[in-house]
Design an enzyme around this catalytic site. Sequence first.
Site, short mmCIF file in Angstrom:
data_model
loop_
_atom_site.label_atom_id
_atom_site.label_comp_id
_atom_site.label_asym_id
_atom_site.label_seq_id
_atom_site.Cartn_x
_atom_site.Cartn_y
_atom_site.Cartn_z
N ALA A 46 0.85 -1.20 0.00
CA ALA A 46 0.00 0.00 0.00
C ALA A 46 0.88 1.25 0.00
O ALA A 46 2.09 1.17 -0.20
CB ALA A 46 -0.92 -0.01 1.21
N ASN A 47 0.29 2.40 0.21
CA ASN A 47 1.04 3.65 0.33
C ASN A 47 0.34 4.56 1.34
O ASN A 47 -0.67 4.18 1.91
CB ASN A 47 1.19 4.33 -1.05
CG ASN A 47 -0.16 4.69 -1.65
OD1 ASN A 47 -0.90 5.49 -1.08
ND2 ASN A 47 -0.50 4.08 -2.77
N ARG A 48 0.89 5.74 1.55
CA ARG A 48 0.43 6.60 2.66
C ARG A 48 -0.77 7.47 2.34
O ARG A 48 -1.15 8.32 3.13
CB ARG A 48 1.57 7.52 3.10
CG ARG A 48 2.77 6.79 3.65
CD ARG A 48 3.80 7.77 4.19
NE ARG A 48 5.04 7.09 4.55
CZ ARG A 48 5.19 6.38 5.67
NH1 ARG A 48 4.18 6.28 6.52
NH2 ARG A 48 6.33 5.78 5.93
#
Length: 227
Positions: free
Chosen positions: A33-35
């Site tokens: 995933a990412n932020r």
Amino acid sequence: ARLDTRPKPLAGRRIIVTSGPTHEPIDPVRYIANRSSGKQGHAIAAALARLGADVRLVSGPVGIPDPAGIDTIHVESAREMRDAVEGLLPADAAVFVAAVADWRTANSADEKIKKVPGDGPPTLQMVENPDILATIGHHRNRPYLVVGFAAETQNIVANAETKLKKKGVDFIVANDVSAAGGAMGGDRNRVKIVSRTGVEAWPDMSKDEVAARLADVIAERLKTVAV
Ligand code: CTP
Ligand code: CA
């Protein structure tokens, strides 16, 4: 209920917005995933709806509620997001705010990957995800207005200009995600609007203010187009 008498310049306009990250599975319990928080994309969906647009929000997994009154489709992966967006065409405009994972694992495991003594860590084989923005920017059913975002840590304008051309986009909202307290996850955003005709730098604003101003720009651009 209070009567909302503000002008509705986007009444009758169907607008697709993508928001949030995507999750790319490694196995049934793990993902990449990412932020991205979804705050900017959700704020834009809400701002467009306030101007009267019929907004369809396609959201990756986020920890914030669906914007009130907005038809929201929930997806996990980039490929699910692509399918959802294509399924919503035709539209007058589409705004691609999601931080789509660039890569996914080549084949996610059907069972949880176990530690095997002596085997060491697994090696993840990655493949590139479909570019949803480029797909829609070059689509036979392309919306009249296609707006992209660009997350950069360097050469912001040059990189945004490259994306603009490659993806068939009308303008890109570029932001520097390297800044401390920067865009990803935070509540404020300092963006540059990069189009074929030039660059417009907006001051540091809350994500709600960026959303309201962007909705105004979109309404202005659609003004001369037949509903
Ligand atoms: N985007 C998309 N699908 C992808 C990757 C990006 O729709 N698979 C969209 C994003 O929603 C954003 C724009 O493309 O509107 C630019 O995303 P960004 O990550 O900045 O650009 P990339 O083309 O992925 O290039 P890079 O990450 O290498 O900078
Ligand atoms: Ca990317």
